[in-house]
Write an enzyme that holds these catalytic residues in place. Structure first.
Site, mmCIF file in Angstrom:
data_model
loop_
_atom_site.group_PDB
_atom_site.id
_atom_site.type_symbol
_atom_site.label_atom_id
_atom_site.label_comp_id
_atom_site.label_asym_id
_atom_site.label_seq_id
_atom_site.Cartn_x
_atom_site.Cartn_y
_atom_site.Cartn_z
ATOM 1 N N HIS A 42 2.092 1.930 -3.404
ATOM 2 C CA HIS A 42 1.089 2.609 -4.245
ATOM 3 C C HIS A 42 1.091 4.110 -3.950
ATOM 4 O O HIS A 42 0.984 4.932 -4.851
ATOM 5 C CB HIS A 42 -0.313 2.050 -3.982
ATOM 6 C CG HIS A 42 -0.509 0.646 -4.464
ATOM 7 N ND1 HIS A 42 -0.437 0.308 -5.798
ATOM 8 C CD2 HIS A 42 -0.760 -0.502 -3.804
ATOM 9 C CE1 HIS A 42 -0.642 -1.002 -5.932
ATOM 10 N NE2 HIS A 42 -0.831 -1.516 -4.726
ATOM 11 N N THR B 298 0.841 -1.208 0.000
ATOM 12 C CA THR B 298 0.000 0.000 0.000
ATOM 13 C C THR B 298 0.871 1.252 0.000
ATOM 14 O O THR B 298 0.577 2.221 -0.708
ATOM 15 C CB THR B 298 -0.911 -0.003 1.248
ATOM 16 O OG1 THR B 298 -1.682 -1.199 1.225
ATOM 17 C CG2 THR B 298 -1.822 1.202 1.288
#
Ligand code: ZN
Length: 365
Positions: A63, A60
């Site tokens: 990202h 995450t």
């Protein structure tokens, strides 16, 4: 696992400064920046302020670093990122009753409002209004992080810091494997990135009879074998999908359990093709967009049971994870490949992007 040997003595708690070092999203674009003087958060009445010692870099966070379409649509510019950590309680709000300064803790990063239907019926991990640490509110790539008392997880003294820093993704693996139920069953894990590799060791510890894996990275396939997979198929090499026949021949025409960790459309379709009739599929990998899937063949006629997996059960998964760690049967040493001082955060992201590193842990303070 050998890493459970040394109990850790918590560092003494000094006075809390007014500013701290923190990694934050400084603009709507790539990378993160280190703020040398971010204001230390003030705990509310039922909050706990934690001095972070170690924090894991998650997919995450990648990202967010790379500022892809998901990150651009979700992440507020200016936020302190990071959601996987261990640290020491530095201060507690006046209404906190269960914790005190000096305790070594981690935390569930999904913060539930605690009042809706799911939150009140044992499914807080999928509650409406969920707020995620380091995604929706300031996270743990900082010397101090503030979280509600309900989210605190006291860390057993025999669990070392570098492992306590990655309980969040380990919990994803534990939740997926335990929800599927793998004891005395054959298991296929599609995608052996960080959480897929963790799922291999968790499935082995939870009594899976035989574990098969697929991936496109030979080094990770080799590691999956060392962690207990009996077959590791390189799907990039096997365009003809002959691995599915090979797997069917060694099982009751397919595995009992599919654990989908890749989110890749081909891996999902092939994973279901390798699932036996009446098998169970637990899906954690997230496809980047809607995909074409043969529901008739793969689910309906097959009589498959399909489970969507999100986060970790609060806090059933955390108790299961602690029990598995204390059993000494989880092999995490080769999955956590690097520990770096927080100042070298750019190197940490580079290691993950290049594939040279698997799990990278930052030493924060
Ligand atoms: Zn994570």
């Amino acid at each position: 696992m050998t890493a459970l040997a040394t109990p850790r003595t918590p560092a003494p708690i000094g006075p809390i400064p007014t500013t701290m070092r923190a990694l934050y999203k400084h603009h709507a674009g790539t990378a993160l920046r280190l703020d040398p003087a971010r204001t230390v958060p003030t705990p509310g009445p039922r909050d706990v302020l934690i001095r972070v010692t170690h924090a894991g870099i998650c997919g995450t966070d990648r990202h967010i670093w790379e500022w892809d379409a998901w990150a651009a649509s979700r992440i507020p510019v200016g936020i302190v990122t990071g959601h996987e950590f261990v640290g020491t309680i530095a201060a507690v709000g006046p209404a906190v009753t269960r914790y005190h300064p000096g305790q070594r803790v981690s935390a569930e990063g999904h913060i539930s409002p605690g009042t809706g239907f799911n939150a009140r019926t044992g499914s807080a991990h999928i509650a409406d209004g969920m707020v995620i640490l380091g995604v929706d509110r300031d996270g743990c790539f900082a010397e101090y992080v503030c979280i509600p008392e309900e989210n605190v997880w006291p860390v057993h003294p025999s669990i070392p810091d570098h492992i306590a820093a990655v309980l969040d993704p380990l919990g994803n693996a534990v939740h997926t494997v335990m929800e599927a139920g793998v004891s005395a069953k054959t298991v296929l894990i599609t995608g052996v990135g960080i959480i897929g590799l963790m799922a291999v060791t968790v499935a082995k510890a939870a009594g899976a009879s035989r574990i098969f894996v697929t991936d496109i990275d030979p080094r990770r396939l080799a590691l999956a074998r060392r962690l207990g997979a009996v077959e590791a198929y390189d799907t990039r090499e096997q365009h003809d999908k002959s691995w599915i026949d090979h797997l069917r021949a060694q099982t009751h025409n397919g595995v009992d359990v599919l654990v989908e960790m890749s989110g890749h459309p081909a891996a999902i379709n092939d994973g279901f093709a390798a699932l036996r009739p009446g098998g169970t599929a637990a899906l954690l990998g997230i496809p980047s967009k809607p995909l074409t899937f043969d529901l008739t063949t793969h689910v309906i006629f097959k009589g498959a049971r399909v489970l969507g997996i999100n986060g970790r059960k609060m806090f059933e998964t955390w108790y299961q994870m602690e029990a598995l760690l204390l059993s000494g049967r989880l092999e995490l040493a080769e999955i956590i490949t690097h520990q770096l001082p927080m100042a070298q955060f750019a190197r940490g992201f580079e290691l993950m992007q290049s594939g040279e590193g698997i799990k990278v842990v930052l030493e924060v303070g």
